[in-house]
Design a protein around this motif. Structure first.
Motif, PDB file in Angstrom:
ATOM      1  N   VAL A   1       0.851  -1.192   0.000  1.00 52.45           N
ATOM      2  CA  VAL A   1       0.000   0.000   0.000  1.00 52.45           C
ATOM      3  C   VAL A   1       0.884   1.239   0.000  1.00 52.45           C
ATOM      4  CG1 VAL A   1      -1.972  -1.067   1.153  1.00 52.45           C
ATOM      5  CG2 VAL A   1      -0.190   0.013   2.528  1.00 52.45           C
ATOM      6  N   THR A   2       0.353   2.313  -0.565  1.00 60.65           N
ATOM      7  CA  THR A   2       1.070   3.587  -0.587  1.00 60.65           C
ATOM      8  C   THR A   2       0.120   4.700  -0.201  1.00 60.65           C
ATOM      9  OG1 THR A   2       2.566   2.840  -2.324  1.00 60.65           O
ATOM     10  CG2 THR A   2       2.392   5.208  -1.979  1.00 60.65           C
ATOM     11  N   PHE A   3       0.586   5.561   0.698  1.00 58.92           N
ATOM     12  CA  PHE A   3      -0.194   6.712   1.140  1.00 58.92           C
ATOM     13  C   PHE A   3       0.523   7.983   0.705  1.00 58.92           C
ATOM     14  CE2 PHE A   3      -2.109   3.438   3.244  1.00 58.92           C
ATOM     15  CZ  PHE A   3      -1.542   3.024   4.435  1.00 58.92           C
ATOM     16  N   ARG A   4      -0.282   9.032   0.509  1.00 56.35           N
ATOM     17  CA  ARG A   4       0.298  10.306   0.090  1.00 56.35           C
ATOM     18  C   ARG A   4      -0.036  11.399   1.094  1.00 56.35           C
ATOM     19  NH1 ARG A   4       1.151  13.316  -5.399  1.00 56.35           N
ATOM     20  NH2 ARG A   4       0.912  15.493  -4.742  1.00 56.35           N
ATOM     21  N   CYS A   5       0.902  12.311   1.287  1.00 55.62           N
ATOM     22  CA  CYS A   5       0.701  13.464   2.152  1.00 55.62           C
ATOM     23  C   CYS A   5       1.136  14.721   1.413  1.00 55.62           C
ATOM     24  CB  CYS A   5       1.528  13.322   3.440  1.00 55.62           C
ATOM     25  SG  CYS A   5       1.525  14.803   4.469  1.00 55.62           S
ATOM     26  N   ASP A   6       0.253  15.716   1.395  1.00 61.87           N
ATOM     27  CA  ASP A   6       0.591  17.037   0.862  1.00 61.87           C
ATOM     28  C   ASP A   6       0.627  18.021   2.028  1.00 61.87           C
ATOM     29  OD1 ASP A   6      -0.926  15.636  -1.608  1.00 61.87           O
ATOM     30  OD2 ASP A   6       0.490  17.168  -2.331  1.00 61.87           O
ATOM     31  N   PRO A   7       1.815  18.499   2.408  1.00 63.53           N
ATOM     32  CA  PRO A   7       1.906  19.386   3.566  1.00 63.53           C
ATOM     33  C   PRO A   7       1.472  20.805   3.217  1.00 63.53           C
ATOM     34  CG  PRO A   7       4.046  19.162   2.536  1.00 63.53           C
ATOM     35  CD  PRO A   7       3.106  18.273   1.767  1.00 63.53           C
ATOM     36  N   ILE A   8       1.443  21.667   4.231  1.00 64.12           N
ATOM     37  CA  ILE A   8       1.234  23.086   3.999  1.00 64.12           C
ATOM     38  C   ILE A   8       2.422  23.583   3.177  1.00 64.12           C
ATOM     39  CG2 ILE A   8       1.151  25.333   5.146  1.00 64.12           C
ATOM     40  CD1 ILE A   8      -0.373  23.916   7.430  1.00 64.12           C
ATOM     41  N   SER A   9       2.146  24.357   2.146  1.00 65.55           N
ATOM     42  CA  SER A   9       3.160  24.614   1.119  1.00 65.55           C
ATOM     43  C   SER A   9       4.430  25.268   1.661  1.00 65.55           C
ATOM     44  CB  SER A   9       2.565  25.467   0.003  1.00 65.55           C
ATOM     45  OG  SER A   9       2.050  26.677   0.523  1.00 65.55           O
ATOM     46  N   GLU A  10       4.315  26.134   2.641  1.00 63.63           N
ATOM     47  CA  GLU A  10       5.534  26.805   3.119  1.00 63.63           C
ATOM     48  C   GLU A  10       6.270  26.026   4.206  1.00 63.63           C
ATOM     49  OE1 GLU A  10       2.458  28.008   3.219  1.00 63.63           O
ATOM     50  OE2 GLU A  10       2.018  29.046   5.105  1.00 63.63           O
TER      51      GLU A  10
END
Lengths: 110, 116
Positions: free
Chosen positions: B19-28
């Motif tokens: 399985v693979t999970f993705r995380c998009d953080p706060i851009s700065e």
């Protein structure tokens, strides 16, 4: 590594009373101590934090105290309300990352 | 950009699958963390990135786990040959990093993994 102990694991108070949650940490180099609130099924959210050069910090009904000598810190909630019911986590930063306590489930009954 | 985004929210997989999970953080935010949380426990640290560099890994992160943050923006966490003990909420968090390192995390809503 850092070890954070948190007590009590559950706490029940009546609306309007105060609640106190206590944590101890093991790494004397730890210098940052945040508290998070997690409601059921939701993400942990930062509610207050304290840095090692400060002994106490207050934000409206919540306050945190830090005793570096004894390596313990506490969360104080005054005039509790039913919406304060949640799990509260303390944490300490000794290296790059925060280490969390196991949480205190707070129930405020009307 | 209103916060830390994680996908998927839920994942059910059979034992032995990857399985693979993705995380998009706060851009700065230049710092990104992965944590695992099981019922009744606090978040347990897995790994930390500063920009694209993975600077710390917990011994909880066995060789079946791998994380990347290829361009210092989003991150992926892969679990190979999943086991039932991997069932948990996987939380991503991001923060600013600087001379004063002490900024609080912003957590994502997590990916709940169930291994059957």
């Amino acid at each position: 590594g850092e070890n954070v102990e948190q007590h009590p694991s559950t706490l029940s108070v009546q609306e309007g009373d105060s609640a106190v949650i206590k944590c101890t940490y093991s790494d004397s180099a730890s210098n940052y101590f945040p508290w998070y609130k997690q409601e059921l099924g939701k993400r942990p959210q930062l509610i207050i934090d304290i840095r090692s050069n400060v002994g106490e910090k207050k934000d409206q009904r919540i306050a945190v105290t830090l005793n570096k000598t004894a390596k313990h810190f506490s969360l104080h909630i005054t005039e509790t309300q039913p919406e304060d019911s949640a799990v509260y986590f303390c944490a300490a930063r000794g290296g790059y990352a925060l280490n969390f306590g196991k949480g205190t489930s707070l129930l405020v009954t009307p | 950009d209103t916060g830390v985004s994680q996908n998927p929210r839920h994942k059910i997989t059979k034992r032995g699958q990857n399985v693979t999970f993705r995380c998009d953080p706060i851009s700065e935010h230049n710092r990104l963390y992965w944590y695992r949380q099981t019922l009744g426990q606090g978040p347990e640290f897995l790994t930390y990135f500063q920009n694209e560099a993975q600077l710390e890994k917990s011994r909880l992160l066995s060789d079946r786990f791998s994380a990347e943050r290829p361009k210092g923006s989003f991150s992926t966490l892969e679990i190979q040959r999943t086991e039932q003990g991997d069932s948990a909420m996987y939380l991503c968090a991001s923060s600013l990093g600087g001379i004063d390192d002490n900024y609080g995390y912003t957590f994502g809503s997590g990916t709940r993994l169930t291994v059957v």
